[in-house]
Scaffold this motif. Structure first.
Motif, PDB file in Angstrom:
ATOM      1  N   ASP A 188       0.820  -1.216   0.000  1.00 35.89           N
ATOM      2  CA  ASP A 188       0.000   0.000   0.000  1.00 35.89           C
ATOM      3  C   ASP A 188       0.853   1.266   0.000  1.00 35.89           C
ATOM      4  OD1 ASP A 188      -2.376  -1.360  -0.076  1.00 35.89           O
ATOM      5  OD2 ASP A 188      -2.755  -1.235   2.080  1.00 35.89           O
ATOM      6  N   ASN A 189       2.118   1.166   0.404  1.00 38.70           N
ATOM      7  CA  ASN A 189       2.993   2.332   0.494  1.00 38.70           C
ATOM      8  C   ASN A 189       3.957   2.441  -0.678  1.00 38.70           C
ATOM      9  OD1 ASN A 189       2.655   1.417   3.705  1.00 38.70           O
ATOM     10  ND2 ASN A 189       2.332   3.592   3.265  1.00 38.70           N
ATOM     11  N   LEU A 190       3.782   1.583  -1.671  1.00 35.80           N
ATOM     12  CA  LEU A 190       4.611   1.642  -2.872  1.00 35.80           C
ATOM     13  C   LEU A 190       3.784   2.208  -4.021  1.00 35.80           C
ATOM     14  CD1 LEU A 190       6.366  -1.795  -2.478  1.00 35.80           C
ATOM     15  CD2 LEU A 190       7.568   0.381  -2.625  1.00 35.80           C
ATOM     16  N   ILE A 191       4.166   3.389  -4.503  1.00 33.03           N
ATOM     17  CA  ILE A 191       3.465   4.035  -5.620  1.00 33.03           C
ATOM     18  C   ILE A 191       4.191   3.682  -6.915  1.00 33.03           C
ATOM     19  CG2 ILE A 191       2.674   6.221  -6.599  1.00 33.03           C
ATOM     20  CD1 ILE A 191       1.343   5.432  -3.956  1.00 33.03           C
ATOM     21  N   VAL A 192       3.439   3.197  -7.900  1.00 31.47           N
ATOM     22  CA  VAL A 192       4.031   2.723  -9.153  1.00 31.47           C
ATOM     23  C   VAL A 192       3.657   3.679 -10.285  1.00 31.47           C
ATOM     24  CG1 VAL A 192       4.371   0.723 -10.639  1.00 31.47           C
ATOM     25  CG2 VAL A 192       3.629   0.384  -8.272  1.00 31.47           C
ATOM     26  N   SER A 193       4.666   4.195 -10.967  1.00 32.56           N
ATOM     27  CA  SER A 193       4.425   5.076 -12.123  1.00 32.56           C
ATOM     28  C   SER A 193       5.053   4.458 -13.363  1.00 32.56           C
ATOM     29  CB  SER A 193       5.012   6.469 -11.876  1.00 32.56           C
ATOM     30  OG  SER A 193       6.402   6.392 -11.618  1.00 32.56           O
ATOM     31  N   ARG A 194       4.589   4.877 -14.518  1.00 30.29           N
ATOM     32  CA  ARG A 194       5.131   4.340 -15.767  1.00 30.29           C
ATOM     33  C   ARG A 194       5.796   5.463 -16.563  1.00 30.29           C
ATOM     34  NH1 ARG A 194      -0.577   4.446 -17.129  1.00 30.29           N
ATOM     35  NH2 ARG A 194      -0.921   5.672 -19.020  1.00 30.29           N
ATOM     36  N   ASN A 195       6.838   5.106 -17.280  1.00 33.03           N
ATOM     37  CA  ASN A 195       7.557   6.024 -18.153  1.00 33.03           C
ATOM     38  C   ASN A 195       7.421   5.569 -19.601  1.00 33.03           C
ATOM     39  OD1 ASN A 195       8.647   7.685 -16.058  1.00 33.03           O
ATOM     40  ND2 ASN A 195      10.141   6.076 -15.616  1.00 33.03           N
ATOM     41  N   GLY A 196       7.700   6.487 -20.520  1.00 35.37           N
ATOM     42  CA  GLY A 196       7.519   6.197 -21.934  1.00 35.37           C
ATOM     43  C   GLY A 196       6.142   6.633 -22.383  1.00 35.37           C
ATOM     44  N   GLN A 197       5.973   6.861 -23.678  1.00 36.42           N
ATOM     45  CA  GLN A 197       4.690   7.317 -24.228  1.00 36.42           C
ATOM     46  C   GLN A 197       3.921   6.137 -24.819  1.00 36.42           C
ATOM     47  OE1 GLN A 197       5.654  10.445 -27.010  1.00 36.42           O
ATOM     48  NE2 GLN A 197       5.692  11.992 -25.408  1.00 36.42           N
ATOM     49  N   ALA A 198       2.745   5.898 -24.290  1.00 40.66           N
ATOM     50  CA  ALA A 198       1.920   4.785 -24.753  1.00 40.66           C
ATOM     51  C   ALA A 198       1.422   5.040 -26.176  1.00 40.66           C
ATOM     52  CB  ALA A 198       0.738   4.597 -23.811  1.00 40.66           C
ATOM     53  N   ILE A 199       1.617   4.066 -27.037  1.00 46.23           N
ATOM     54  CA  ILE A 199       1.059   4.118 -28.396  1.00 46.23           C
ATOM     55  C   ILE A 199      -0.178   3.236 -28.453  1.00 46.23           C
ATOM     56  CG2 ILE A 199       1.456   3.644 -30.844  1.00 46.23           C
ATOM     57  CD1 ILE A 199       4.481   3.913 -30.250  1.00 46.23           C
ATOM     58  N   GLY A 200      -0.054   2.031 -27.891  1.00 48.54           N
ATOM     59  CA  GLY A 200      -1.164   1.092 -27.938  1.00 48.54           C
ATOM     60  C   GLY A 200      -1.016   0.121 -29.081  1.00 48.54           C
ATOM     61  N   LEU A 201      -2.145  -0.349 -29.585  1.00 51.24           N
ATOM     62  CA  LEU A 201      -2.164  -1.372 -30.627  1.00 51.24           C
ATOM     63  C   LEU A 201      -1.497  -0.869 -31.905  1.00 51.24           C
ATOM     64  CD1 LEU A 201      -3.190  -4.196 -31.502  1.00 51.24           C
ATOM     65  CD2 LEU A 201      -5.290  -3.052 -32.272  1.00 51.24           C
ATOM     66  N   LEU A 202      -0.537  -1.651 -32.412  1.00 48.79           N
ATOM     67  CA  LEU A 202       0.130  -1.320 -33.675  1.00 48.79           C
ATOM     68  C   LEU A 202      -0.450  -2.172 -34.798  1.00 48.79           C
ATOM     69  CD1 LEU A 202       3.825  -1.048 -32.403  1.00 48.79           C
ATOM     70  CD2 LEU A 202       2.310   0.823 -33.088  1.00 48.79           C
ATOM     71  N   GLU A 203      -0.271  -3.473 -34.703  1.00 45.64           N
ATOM     72  CA  GLU A 203      -0.858  -4.400 -35.667  1.00 45.64           C
ATOM     73  C   GLU A 203      -0.899  -5.788 -35.060  1.00 45.64           C
ATOM     74  OE1 GLU A 203       1.517  -4.556 -39.160  1.00 45.64           O
ATOM     75  OE2 GLU A 203       3.374  -4.996 -38.104  1.00 45.64           O
ATOM     76  N   GLY A 204      -1.859  -6.585 -35.505  1.00 48.19           N
ATOM     77  CA  GLY A 204      -2.003  -7.913 -34.941  1.00 48.19           C
ATOM     78  C   GLY A 204      -2.246  -7.831 -33.446  1.00 48.19           C
ATOM     79  N   GLN A 205      -1.392  -8.473 -32.685  1.00 51.55           N
ATOM     80  CA  GLN A 205      -1.478  -8.431 -31.227  1.00 51.55           C
ATOM     81  C   GLN A 205      -0.270  -7.699 -30.630  1.00 51.55           C
ATOM     82  OE1 GLN A 205      -4.044  -9.753 -28.980  1.00 51.55           O
ATOM     83  NE2 GLN A 205      -5.017  -9.385 -30.947  1.00 51.55           N
ATOM     84  N   THR A 206       0.388  -6.879 -31.443  1.00 55.64           N
ATOM     85  CA  THR A 206       1.575  -6.150 -30.996  1.00 55.64           C
ATOM     86  C   THR A 206       1.213  -4.745 -30.542  1.00 55.64           C
ATOM     87  OG1 THR A 206       2.962  -7.390 -32.546  1.00 55.64           O
ATOM     88  CG2 THR A 206       3.882  -5.355 -31.651  1.00 55.64           C
ATOM     89  N   TYR A 207       1.686  -4.387 -29.352  1.00 56.92           N
ATOM     90  CA  TYR A 207       1.468  -3.057 -28.788  1.00 56.92           C
ATOM     91  C   TYR A 207       2.807  -2.330 -28.680  1.00 56.92           C
ATOM     92  CZ  TYR A 207      -3.421  -3.876 -27.538  1.00 56.92           C
ATOM     93  OH  TYR A 207      -4.769  -4.084 -27.589  1.00 56.92           O
ATOM     94  N   GLY A 208       2.745  -1.009 -28.711  1.00 59.32           N
ATOM     95  CA  GLY A 208       3.980  -0.235 -28.720  1.00 59.32           C
ATOM     96  C   GLY A 208       4.043   0.852 -27.669  1.00 59.32           C
ATOM     97  N   VAL A 209       5.282   1.128 -27.213  1.00 61.60           N
ATOM     98  CA  VAL A 209       5.582   2.252 -26.321  1.00 61.60           C
ATOM     99  C   VAL A 209       6.670   3.075 -26.990  1.00 61.60           C
ATOM    100  CG1 VAL A 209       6.424   2.944 -24.047  1.00 61.60           C
ATOM    101  CG2 VAL A 209       5.014   0.884 -24.278  1.00 61.60           C
ATOM    102  N   ARG A 210       6.453   4.377 -27.068  1.00 56.91           N
ATOM    103  CA  ARG A 210       7.388   5.257 -27.767  1.00 56.91           C
ATOM    104  C   ARG A 210       8.445   5.803 -26.811  1.00 56.91           C
ATOM    105  NH1 ARG A 210       3.917   8.399 -29.715  1.00 56.91           N
ATOM    106  NH2 ARG A 210       3.819   7.519 -31.813  1.00 56.91           N
ATOM    107  N   ARG A 211       9.706   5.709 -27.235  1.00 55.19           N
ATOM    108  CA  ARG A 211      10.756   6.449 -26.553  1.00 55.19           C
ATOM    109  C   ARG A 211      10.640   7.911 -27.005  1.00 55.19           C
ATOM    110  NH1 ARG A 211      13.311   1.666 -28.391  1.00 55.19           N
ATOM    111  NH2 ARG A 211      14.266   0.407 -26.763  1.00 55.19           N
ATOM    112  N   VAL A 212      10.781   8.850 -26.097  1.00 56.49           N
ATOM    113  CA  VAL A 212      10.557  10.259 -26.433  1.00 56.49           C
ATOM    114  C   VAL A 212      11.621  10.794 -27.371  1.00 56.49           C
ATOM    115  CG1 VAL A 212      10.258  12.588 -25.470  1.00 56.49           C
ATOM    116  CG2 VAL A 212       9.401  10.596 -24.232  1.00 56.49           C
TER     117      VAL A 212
END
Length: 386
Positions: free
Chosen positions: A92-116
């Protein structure tokens, strides 16, 4: 103890500093901040990068004995820089954040995250992507597990299994950062902007800023319909493709309403009706001056700080991203960001350390926040209007 523990590193790299002519590294959160010497930092960083605890311990024991290893583990845990994954009392005392820019679905079942600052995207499976977006920067590890359970429509034990299969990769690449907090974080609620909409304060020179963090384009799953999403606090808000385009654009540069109308070839009335008002109503953008929101806004720190080189401080959003140098004031502001600090609080803290006037500092801090936002090093949160 050392044979049984499953140690996970936590804390954010807040940059290298010089104390008493020695290099130190500031690691932790705004609540648990520790200054590590180079040797201590290497052990923490090695744990963050290791595939598992056993590999880290073997590396540690190449230059130390078992007693020193046990002392090192106790040091990291006591300073809030690591935890035993089997100790659920700390979740409960560990806060989790995410880095990188979410793209989402690219094609098929592949998802992407963009490096800035790099062209090549990070690729994930749908399951990995849903686990990754389960962290929103205000979610505790307990809430992340619940989000995973809902997204995957699975049991608690299966959610835990999938979490720990991915967590080391996410931490090593800094796609996730876990920070330990002991103090109570403020309750994050909806900010009532109805008066701003109804009073027709929008003008062609209105400047916008995005609220929340994109979750990209997501296929329909157990709890979300197909579409573009923004995560805000622990909610996922669906918006249209056009609204997502505008939301993304205003996070990259200071775009005024007039420029948006020209870019999208829409008149002001049409754009406000189709895009701006819905985004305001869904609490996903703010406009005009930050100081107008008084104590309502909070700023979520993202990415990691590296070191100062001449007049710039270097940051990176992910371990695999290209570092970017920003003016010193950006690092000062970034280091003061805290879910308990409002815009006015940050300005006050900078004034106390600089001696500049409050009005002058407001302008400087606001400009620094724009720079950080454009480089994906912060996202904006809101509190209930006070």
């Amino acid at each position: 103890m050392t044979n049984e523990i499953n140690l996970i590193a936590c804390g954010r790299n807040l940059g290298k500093i010089i104390k008493e002519n020695e290099d130190y590294f500031a690691i932790g959160s705004s609540d648990y901040l520790e200054f590590l010497n180079i040797d201590e930092y290497k052990q923490w960083d090695n744990l963050m990068d290791s595939e598992n605890t056993e590999n880290w311990k073997k590396q540690y024991l190449k230059t130390r004995n078992k007693k020193e290893l046990e002392t090192g583990i106790e040091f990291l845990i006591s300073k809030g820089l690591a935890f035993d994954k089997d100790d659920k009392s700390v979740y409960d005392n560990l806060i989790v954040s995410r880095n990188g820019q979410a793209i989402g679905l690219l094609e098929g079942q592949t998802y992407g995250v963009r490096r800035v600052h790099k062209e090549k995207n990070i690729l994930m499976t749908k399951e990995q992507y849903l686990i990754w977006i389960s962290a929103t920067g205000t979610t505790s590890l307990t809430q992340v597990l619940e989000n995973i359970r809902k997204f995957l429509n699975c049991s608690q034990s299966f959610a835990e299994e999938r979490l720990w299969e991915n967590v080391k990769v996410f931490l090593k690449t800094r796609l996730w950062i876990m920070e330990k907090y002991s103090k109570t974080l403020p309750e994050l609620n909806e900010l009532n902007q109805e008066n701003l909409i109804n009073n027709n304060n929008l003008a062609l020179n209105s400047v916008f800023m995005p609220v929340g963090q994109t979750a990209g384009y997501i296929e329909e799953n157990n709890i979300l319909h197909e579409g573009f999403y923004i995560s805000i606090n622990n909610n996922y808000v669906r918006i249209t493709a056009l609204q997502h385009l505008v939301w993304s654009a205003i996070g990259k540069s200071k775009i005024i309403l007039k420029d948006l109308c020209a870019f999208l070839e829409k008149d002001q009335k049409e754009l406000v009706k189709e895009v701006i008002n819905p985004l305001l109503e869904k609490q996903l953008i703010i406009f005009n001056e930050l100081e107008n929101y008084k104590d309502s806004l909070r700023f979520l720190r993202r990415g990691i700080a590296l070191k100062k080189v001449e007049d710039n401080y270097y940051f990176t959003t992910l371990s695999s991203d290209k570092p970017v140098g920003l003016p010193d004031i950006c690092f000062i502001v970034w280091s003061l960001l805290d879910q308990n600090n409002s815009f006015q609080d940050i300005v006050t803290l900078v004034v106390e350390n600089s001696g500049a006037s409050f009005k002058e500092t407001e302008v400087i801090v606001k400009d620094a926040i724009f720079h950080l936002l454009q480089n994906d090093l912060i996202s904006i949160l809101f509190l209930e209007d006070l």
